[in-house]
Design a protein around this motif. Structure first.
Motif, short mmCIF file in Angstrom:
data_model
loop_
_atom_site.label_atom_id
_atom_site.label_comp_id
_atom_site.label_asym_id
_atom_site.label_seq_id
_atom_site.Cartn_x
_atom_site.Cartn_y
_atom_site.Cartn_z
N ARG A 58 0.69 -1.26 0.11
CA ARG A 58 0.03 -0.02 -0.17
C ARG A 58 0.71 1.11 -0.07
NH1 ARG A 58 -5.55 -1.21 1.13
NH2 ARG A 58 -5.60 0.77 0.16
N GLN A 59 0.59 2.09 -0.90
CA GLN A 59 1.30 3.56 -0.95
C GLN A 59 0.45 4.50 -1.47
OE1 GLN A 59 3.59 2.12 -4.83
NE2 GLN A 59 4.88 2.91 -3.32
N GLY A 60 0.68 5.80 -1.27
CA GLY A 60 0.05 6.79 -1.85
C GLY A 60 -1.19 7.05 -0.96
N ASP A 61 -1.22 7.11 0.34
CA ASP A 61 -2.22 7.47 1.12
C ASP A 61 -1.45 8.16 2.56
OD1 ASP A 61 -4.36 7.78 3.01
OD2 ASP A 61 -5.22 5.86 2.47
N THR A 62 -1.75 9.43 2.47
CA THR A 62 -1.05 10.22 3.73
C THR A 62 -1.53 9.57 5.10
OG1 THR A 62 -2.58 11.83 3.50
CG2 THR A 62 -0.33 12.07 2.29
N GLU A 63 -2.91 9.01 5.06
CA GLU A 63 -3.37 8.55 6.22
C GLU A 63 -2.77 7.28 6.80
OE1 GLU A 63 -4.87 11.34 7.41
OE2 GLU A 63 -6.31 10.19 8.22
#
Ligand code: FES
Ligand code: FES
Lengths: 821, 161
Positions: A564-569
């Protein structure tokens, strides 16, 4: 091969009954024989496993930003400047707001957002900070600059609204290149920079430069230029922003290589706590650097979504992408070099000018290109004395972002042209001149203070040349010449620093210093793993290659690992994907987190097996084995079961759940990939067109995680390098009007123009990254322009013409051939 | 000129009725009205080919076709390519085997273009395949592996004939 969980529900971990203990069931797992499992040498890294990304992308089930549709969603577009340089005397959006379907229209005053400011920690005589407003305020500085935002119920109404806007200008003279920027009476693009220079740094002036020129057997003096190019991801930029009242958060899905930097800048522009912004990145159709800087449009659209409390989508159209997106590459080098009679370079004196366009990009600033070139210009050669001055100019052209390779394609052209020119002057073969100068002893600390880790500079050069000789291209070149045809062979030998860590970036004196990356790994009760990374895939196959690294470290099937990448949460902070940093830095963080999870699994297993921690190890097959009695083993699902569902069985000092985190930063100067490209071209005397007959690449990116993916990066990079060498250029007229607003005028090469490329791999493992991998993302693009340029010059060798600039236009080739005897 | 029009067309075997403005493109109808977002848009001026679909079996650029022009026609998009068992088709499998996609944005267009080429020139040589595929743009792969994948599929289909 795993057992069913057998931990008894009522077992007391402090006084277990031996016969009831998990792993004590003879026969579930064969005693392990052979060498101990080593996660650094697993079964996945080095194999071209099927890409995890492919099934969804092949069946139309990917989710790109324009595929997102939210209920009540509005569409946004920009009123853009129609002149290159002007004071804004009026923006009238009254008629726009009356267009049917238009919901809102804003100018800079309406939105009142903070500016994007990227600065360097350098004195005023070296660096001039400038601000990029989200919407133009008092002035416009390039054709296409966003002046106002129109939000409407559908994209067609947006266009109508844009057409109705009235903007009046007090037009100023435009700065359109080095000459007009540096003229004494030049108009000022930014008042803060009266001379239109944003950065002027003389990074090196080591002892002995003038003496070396005075003593030289041969000196060469060459001016090389590269045209302004568009990185041109096939998917244009875009954003869907929506206010989420429940999370008290603005959710921004956008095409960016750097999600956390977008979050930081967006929060600052809106003057809100960073917590109230969440940036996610859907599937992304390429970026190549254009999406590694923070753009203005995503911030304006997000601000509108917040203000209107409605989802807002903005999708850049191709015209905007070609004229108003971030461009790249326009640079001019004057390179003087001194050589002794043996053909050894004795000094290098370089003046670099980069036309950065209207604004400094965040977070890198306008200094990125000249600073990169100044730091690394000596390239793969032993240069004893070095002087360099690098400048970044501002002009009335679309701003630039660091495009694949950053200044390396250009400084490599400069130094490789120097080698070729010197060879001619010295009457030596150009490959031989390179051989006499190339670095062969590692680690090598250069005159530029950079330490180069081991590579195969000389070996790649030898192998590339041998390939050309073995395939008979030298004979073919002679035969062609005898028939009056113009066939040439060209080389380019180069290295590329990959995975810049904080230390290397800090040397640039950025105030925002990229470098580290982080990873968190979790195993669930089924033994499946979710791993995060702060890097940001946009075609490089991270979902596959990172899974290979994790699967090897833990000894599990690659299919059990989801990235998982691309999610600042989900990821607390990361630096995204650029500068070939993903596998070197992100991959190393992922490997480290996996190792920590492996240690945790072993610790819990030792406790459950009632043995010392040193007496257990991962078995390479999804379990932990007792070393002195391999019949005793726990599968990861056994352990995961305890860690989540029966935590009372855990050792007292171990927290429930199976989670580990790690960060990684590259120490010192980083790691260098290297390659030699060899190209055969034929120039057509009728059309001036250059056809590539053969392209060979010999590259060394350390240990190859996924051979197909690395080859794909090389080939794709080479195609972009060829595009810059022969085809693509954004030009501007004297008023600053860009020439290319569609693919009719901006010539992107197709399958007919890009040749097949053979790739040979040498392998010098990096000493400090996971698996010994070095970066592989940019090399192709770096080597191709110089190799093609050298080959064209070789083809034109009898004309007396030297071509030193890209793109090579058919008319320049024709002019050269007309002079041929 | 903006009078809505009731349009019926068949997409991937299913019949649809959509109310459209005459200026609405087929690409927009597929993507936004029917939510078949596998068809991508890379330029909207007919050059990149990312929007390629089959219209009555011939590859067309959905950004250049007004939806109303597709009235009564049969449209096929990438969503229909999967094999009968829902798995990848031979062409899709060849794309993954040969690493003919990186970001995947151009891929649906290339798949549909290739299906058109394979139907029209089942015995195409590598050079003919390359020539035909130069109708579309890919920014990631350098094209070689796309040509490889299409040629491999052509060979396999020839052998199966
Ligand atoms: S989107 Fe239709 S050809 Fe580019
Ligand atoms: S795979 Fe990215 S454009 Fe083709």
């Amino acid at each position: 091969m795993t057992s069913t969980p057998t931990v008894p529900a009522d077992a007391d971990p402090d006084r277990p009954e031996r016969g009831d203990h998990p792993g004590d069931h003879p026969g579930h797992h064969p005693p392990s024989t052979g060498p101990r499992f080593d996660g650094h040498r697993g079964r996945w890294v080095g194999a071209s496993v099927p890409r995890h990304e492919d099934p969804r992308l092949l069946t139309g089930r990917g989710r790109f930003v324009d595929d997102i549709a939210l209920s009540g969603m509005l569409h946004a577009g920009f009123v853009r400047a129609t002149v290159a340089h002007a004071r804004l005397t009026g923006i009238d959006l009254t008629a726009t707001r009356e267009v049917e379907g238009v919901v809102a229209a804003y100018d800079a005053a309406d939105l009142a957002l903070g500016d994007i400011v990227a600065i360097l920690d350098r004195p005023a005589e070296e660096f001039t900070p400038t601000a990029m407003p989200i919407l133009a305020k008092d002035k416009v500085r390039f054709v296409g600059e966003p002046v106002a935002l129109v939000v409407a119920r559908d994209p067609y109404a947006v266009e109508d609204g844009i057409e109705a806007a009235q903007v009046s200008y007090d037009v100023l003279d435009a700065v359109t290149g080095e000459e007009s920027a540096l003229a004494s009476d030049a108009p000022r693009v930014h008042d803060e920079a009266p001379d239109n220079v944003l950065l002027d740094v003389s990074m090196f002036d080591t002892p002995g430069v003038d003496e070396a020129f005075a003593d030289a057997a041969v000196t060469v003096d060459v001016v090389t230029r590269s045209g302004r190019q568009n990185a041109l991801p096939l998917e244009t930029r875009g954003v869907v922003a929506a206010w989420d009242a429940r999370d008290d958060q603005l959710h921004v899905a956008t095409t960016t290589q750097v999600p956390h930097q977008v979050r930081t800048v967006l929060a600052r522009c809106l003057d809100v706590p960073e917590r109230t912004v969440r940036v996610t990145v859907p599937d992304m159709g390429g970026g190549f650097g254009q999406k590694c800087v923070v753009g203005r449009e995503e911030i304006a659209a997000a601000a509108a979504a917040k203000r209107l409390d409605r989802p807002v989508k903005w999708i850049e159209d191709r015209r905007e992408a070609l004229t108003a997106g971030f461009l790249a590459r326009e640079q001019r080098y004057r390179t003087r070099a001194a050589f002794d009679a043996d053909g050894q370079i004795t000094a290098l004196d370089v003046d670099i000018v980069c036309d950065m366009g209207a604004y400094s990009c965040y977070p890198f600033t306008a200094g990125i290109e000249p600073l990169m070139a100044s730091a690394e210009m000596p390239s793969v050669y032993r240069v004893p004395a070095y002087r360099v001055r690098g400048r970044a100019l501002t002009s009335n052209k679309a701003p630039t972002a660091p495009y694949r390779g950053v200044s390396r394609p250009q400084y490599v052209v400069a130094i490789e042209r120097v080698m070729e020119r010197a060879a001619r002057e010295l009457g030596l073969d150009p490959v031989e001149v390179r051989r006499r100068n190339v670095i062969t002893q590692f680690p090598y600390t250069g005159v530029n203070g950079v330490t180069y880790d081991p590579g195969t500079y000389r070996e790649s050069l030898d192998l590339a040349e041998a390939t050309m000789r073995d395939e008979g291209w030298y004979e073919e070149r002679d035969r062609a010449a005898a028939q009056g045809r113009h066939l040439g062979i060209g080389y380019c030998c180069f290295s590329e620093r990959t995975g810049y860590g904080s230390e290397a970036f800090a040397k640039r004196r950025m105030t925002v210093v990229p470098g580290f990356d982080i990873s968190e790994i979790r195993m669930d009760t089924s033994g499946a793993v979710v791993v995060t990374s702060g890097t940001m895939n946009h075609g490089q196959s991270h979902e596959t290659t990172f899974a290979q690294i994790v699967a090897d470290r833990l000894g599990i099937d690659v299919g059990l690992v989801k990235l998982r990448q691309g999610d600042t949460e989900r990821i607390s902070y990361g630096w995204g994907t650029f500068a070939s940093r993903s596998v070197t830095i992100g991959g190393s963080a992922v490997a480290l987190a996996s190792e920590r999870l492996g240690e945790l699994l072993c610790r819990i297993a030792a406790h459950l097996l009632e043995t010392r921690p040193e007496n257990v190890a991962l078995d390479g097959d999804g379990g932990v084995v007792q070393l002195d009695d391999p019949t005793r083993r726990l599968s990861f699902t056994d352990i995961a079961d305890v860690a989540h569902l029966r935590a009372h069985l855990l050792p007292k000092d171990v927290d429930p759940t199976l989670t580990a985190t790690a960060s990684f930063d590259v120490p010192g100067d980083g790691t260098f990939s290297n390659a030699t490209h060899a190209v055969v071209v034929e120039a057509d005397p009728g059309t001036g067109q250059v056809r590539i007959l053969r392209y060979a690449c010999v590259e060394d990116c350390g240990v190859v995680v996924h051979p197909q993916v690395v080859d794909g990066q090389c080939r794709g990079g080479i195609a972009q390098g060829i595009a810059g060498a022969l085809f693509e250029e954004v030009t501007y007229d004297s008023h600053g009007e860009p020439s290319a607003a569609s693919f009719i005028d901006y010539l992107v090469p197709t399958a007919s123009e890009i040749p097949d490329v053979s790739i040979a791999h040498l392998e010098t493992p990096c000493a400090f990254t996971a698996n010994g991998a070095k970066g592989a993302g940019e090399g192709g693009t770096i080597g191709a322009p110089a190799a093609v340029l050298n080959a064209v010059n070789d083809a034109l060798r009898d004309t007396g013409v030297e071509l030193d600039s890209t793109p090579i236009h058919p008319w320049t080739v024709l002019a050269a051939l007309e002079g041929t005897p | 000129m903006t009078d809505p029009h009731l349009l019926s067309l068949t997409v991937n075997g299913a019949e649809h009725e959509v109310v459209v403005e005459p200026r609405r493109t087929l690409a927009d109808v597929l993507r936004h009205d029917l939510r078949l977002t596998g068809t991508h848009v890379g330029c909207e001026h007919g050059v990149c080919g990312a929007c390629t679909v089959l219209l009555d079996d011939a590859p067309v650029r959905a950004c250049l076709v007004f939806a109303v022009q597709a009235e009564g026609s049969e449209v096929r998009t990438v969503e229909s390519l999967a094999g009968p068992d829902g798995g990848l088709s031979d062409l899709q499998q060849a794309f993954t085997d040969h690493h003919a996609l990186q970001c995947g944005f151009c891929t649906p267009g290339f798949l549909l273009l290739a299906e058109g080429v394979l139907a029209e020139q089942p015995d195409a040589s590598r050079e003919e395949v390359r020539e035909a595929l130069s109708a579309n743009l890919c920014r990631c792969t350098g094209y070689q592996t796309i040509v490889d994948a299409v040629c491999a599929t052509a060979r396999a289909r020839q052998e199966a004939r």
